[in-house]
Motif scaffolding. Structure first.
Motif, mmCIF file in Angstrom:
data_model
loop_
_atom_site.group_PDB
_atom_site.id
_atom_site.type_symbol
_atom_site.label_atom_id
_atom_site.label_comp_id
_atom_site.label_asym_id
_atom_site.label_seq_id
_atom_site.Cartn_x
_atom_site.Cartn_y
_atom_site.Cartn_z
ATOM 1 N N VAL A 1 0.849 -1.196 0.000
ATOM 2 C CA VAL A 1 0.000 0.000 0.000
ATOM 3 C C VAL A 1 0.886 1.248 0.000
ATOM 4 O O VAL A 1 0.641 2.199 -0.747
ATOM 5 N N SER B 1 1.391 4.132 -2.952
ATOM 6 C CA SER B 1 1.105 5.539 -2.655
ATOM 7 C C SER B 1 2.282 6.430 -3.051
ATOM 8 O O SER B 1 2.084 7.588 -3.418
ATOM 9 N N ASP C 1 -3.474 5.538 -4.855
ATOM 10 C CA ASP C 1 -4.023 5.446 -3.509
ATOM 11 C C ASP C 1 -4.968 4.258 -3.399
ATOM 12 O O ASP C 1 -6.034 4.238 -4.008
ATOM 13 N N VAL C 2 -4.527 3.263 -2.663
ATOM 14 C CA VAL C 2 -5.352 2.094 -2.356
ATOM 15 C C VAL C 2 -5.305 1.886 -0.850
ATOM 16 O O VAL C 2 -4.386 2.345 -0.175
ATOM 17 N N ASN C 3 -6.307 1.209 -0.344
ATOM 18 C CA ASN C 3 -6.285 0.918 1.084
ATOM 19 C C ASN C 3 -5.946 -0.560 1.287
ATOM 20 O O ASN C 3 -5.860 -1.332 0.336
ATOM 21 N N GLN D 1 -8.358 -3.162 -0.179
ATOM 22 C CA GLN D 1 -8.250 -3.345 -1.629
ATOM 23 C C GLN D 1 -7.070 -4.258 -1.969
ATOM 24 O O GLN D 1 -7.180 -5.112 -2.852
ATOM 25 N N MET D 2 -5.963 -4.091 -1.264
ATOM 26 C CA MET D 2 -4.808 -4.953 -1.495
ATOM 27 C C MET D 2 -5.112 -6.382 -1.060
ATOM 28 O O MET D 2 -4.694 -7.335 -1.721
ATOM 29 N N TYR E 1 1.977 -2.445 -12.670
ATOM 30 C CA TYR E 1 1.363 -1.147 -12.940
ATOM 31 C C TYR E 1 1.960 -0.488 -14.180
ATOM 32 O O TYR E 1 1.247 0.130 -14.965
#
Length: 80
Positions: A13, A17, A22-24, A27-28, A64
């Motif tokens: 995470v 970032s 931005d993931v929480n 979500q991961m 990504y």
């Protein structure tokens, strides 16, 4: 060549970032859960020593970057 750097879910995470994604944690966690066929969305694996999920930091970033390359190839404007 740098040795692999394995990171945990929490670390992933933070790494994302740093590049503006931005993931929480939830979500991961969902991305690391196997689907009905046993495949994960991201290449996490279970550490054989401590049993926690880990991922190679470079593999995470590569996923990504590959998505970005694929998106650029699929645009209508070939001048990009």
């Amino acid at each position: 060549m740098k040795p692999p750097e394995y990171i945990t879910l929490n670390d992933s995470v933070e790494v994302l970032s740093e590049i503006g994604i931005d993931v929480n944690l939830r979500q991961m966690q969902r991305a690391s859960e196997p689907d009905t066929f046993g495949k994960r969305k991201l290449p996490f694996f279970k550490d054989p020593i401590d049993g926690r999920l880990k991922i190679n930091k470079q593999s995470l970033l590569k996923v990504y970057m590959q998505c970005e390359v694929d998106a650029e190839r699929n645009t209508r404007n070939p001048d990009l």
